[in-house]
Motif scaffolding. Structure first.
Motif, mmCIF file in Angstrom:
data_model
loop_
_atom_site.group_PDB
_atom_site.id
_atom_site.type_symbol
_atom_site.label_atom_id
_atom_site.label_comp_id
_atom_site.label_asym_id
_atom_site.label_seq_id
_atom_site.Cartn_x
_atom_site.Cartn_y
_atom_site.Cartn_z
ATOM 1 N N GLU A 76 38.529 31.595 23.184
ATOM 2 C CA GLU A 76 39.825 32.237 23.382
ATOM 3 C C GLU A 76 40.725 31.351 24.229
ATOM 4 O O GLU A 76 40.261 30.606 25.114
ATOM 5 N N ARG A 77 41.995 31.419 23.931
ATOM 6 C CA ARG A 77 42.995 30.726 24.744
ATOM 7 C C ARG A 77 43.270 31.562 25.999
ATOM 8 O O ARG A 77 43.317 32.780 25.938
ATOM 9 N N TRP A 78 43.474 30.874 27.113
ATOM 10 C CA TRP A 78 43.712 31.550 28.394
ATOM 11 C C TRP A 78 45.193 31.916 28.492
ATOM 12 O O TRP A 78 45.983 31.308 29.187
ATOM 13 N N ASP A 85 49.195 34.082 20.584
ATOM 14 C CA ASP A 85 48.264 32.975 20.396
ATOM 15 C C ASP A 85 46.815 33.367 20.633
ATOM 16 O O ASP A 85 45.918 32.559 20.384
ATOM 17 N N ARG A 86 46.569 34.577 21.104
ATOM 18 C CA ARG A 86 45.189 34.976 21.350
ATOM 19 C C ARG A 86 44.455 35.207 20.029
ATOM 20 O O ARG A 86 44.954 35.902 19.131
ATOM 21 N N SER A 155 36.030 26.208 21.458
ATOM 22 C CA SER A 155 36.841 25.341 22.325
ATOM 23 C C SER A 155 35.956 24.264 22.946
ATOM 24 O O SER A 155 36.067 23.932 24.127
ATOM 25 N N SER A 176 41.873 21.086 27.908
ATOM 26 C CA SER A 176 41.801 21.036 26.447
ATOM 27 C C SER A 176 42.886 20.120 25.905
ATOM 28 O O SER A 176 44.035 20.175 26.360
ATOM 29 N N PRO A 180 46.744 25.947 24.816
ATOM 30 C CA PRO A 180 46.872 25.714 26.253
ATOM 31 C C PRO A 180 45.671 24.941 26.794
ATOM 32 O O PRO A 180 44.592 24.969 26.199
ATOM 33 N N ARG A 183 40.881 27.391 28.517
ATOM 34 C CA ARG A 183 40.308 28.215 27.463
ATOM 35 C C ARG A 183 38.946 28.740 27.906
ATOM 36 O O ARG A 183 38.386 28.300 28.917
#
Length: 267
Positions: A76-78, A85-86, A155, A176, A180, A183
């Motif tokens: 997952e993106r933070w 974007d999640r 990720s 990353s 973003p 992650r």
């Protein structure tokens, strides 16, 4: 338990998504008939979300007892809860909002608006995984993964520590190369504990990563090369993504990369 890697080549991205959805519904029907609960791991990315949308559109979708399905994520993106974007939001919109699955069975990674830092968020997800497995990690029946042009999965990116983490679990990812920079991700040993890992990739920009994975590249350099489910590892690809596969291995619609003496293949 034997394991093998197989690549299935489809004419285009739409055919890939439809075939993956058909395989998912068929396999899940069998799994739900033989066990009380089924844990699956979802992925993001454009092709992964196409597959989830194809599952939602499948005519037999509602014949599955989704109340006995638990959904997790590979990464997952933070970014905040509800952010477009999640991976979680995209999966909800593509599939989960369309099926009758209890909210308690949906296990998204934490988000920064929940009052945690990245490391604490990884620990909390790891704790949730262990709780669901009764003190150990749950047995994932199907894990979906996308593959980046650089060969990253979840990720876990080349030249970062993530691909070589030796223990199963959830980890924080810093720096990353894709935004973003922060992650959360499952580690490769936890991904590889899955019964089945299905990698979905389309487009000519994925061809090099697929070719290197099949050629046995170093995991630190090409993380997808290290993926191997406990029972089956499927690469579900379109023709463009298969361009750098050795010609000697290609059959009309599929080819084997292992367990060549086992013709009676099952999902």
């Amino acid at each position: 338990m034997s394991t093998d890697r197989r690549v299935l080549v489809h004419t285009d991205r739409a055919a890939l998504a439809a075939a993956a959805a058909e395989r998912f519904v068929s396999t899940m029907s069998e799994l739900l008939a033989e066990r009380p609960v089924v844990h699956i791991v979802l992925t993001g990315g454009s092709v992964g979300i196409d597959v989830l949308a194809a599952i939602a559109a499948h005519p037999d979708r509602d014949r599955l007892d989704w109340t006995r399905v638990h959904a997790w994520w590979g990464d997952e993106r933070w970014v905040p809860t509800g952010h477009p974007d999640r991976n979680e939001r995209q999966a909800r919109e593509a599939l989960l909002d369309a099926v009758v699955i209890p909210s308690a069975n949906i296990h998204p990674f934490p988000a920064p608006d929940e009052g945690l830092d990245l490391e604490a968020a990884a620990r909390r997800y790891d704790d949730e995984l262990r709780a669901a497995g009764g003190g150990t990690y749950p047995s994932f029946a199907i894990t979906f993964l996308g593959v980046g042009p650089d060969g990253h999965i979840a990720s876990l990116f080349p030249e970062l520590p993530g691909p070589t983490v030796a223990e199963p679990g959830a980890i924080a990812v810093h720096d990353s190369p894709k935004p973003p920079p922060q992650r959360l991700s499952l580690t490769l040993p936890l991904i590889n504990s899955s019964e089945r890992v299905w990698l979905v990739l389309a487009g000519a920009d994925k061809a090099a990563a697929l070719g290197l994975a099949l050629a046995g590249a170093a995991v630190a350099d090409v993380p997808v090369a290290g993926v191997l489910g406990q029972r089956r590892t499927l690469f579900l690809v379109d023709e463009a993504a298969s361009a750098e596969v050795p010609a000697a291995l290609i059959a009309p619609t599929s080819y084997w990369t292992g367990a060549m003496d086992q013709p009676d293949w099952a999902p």
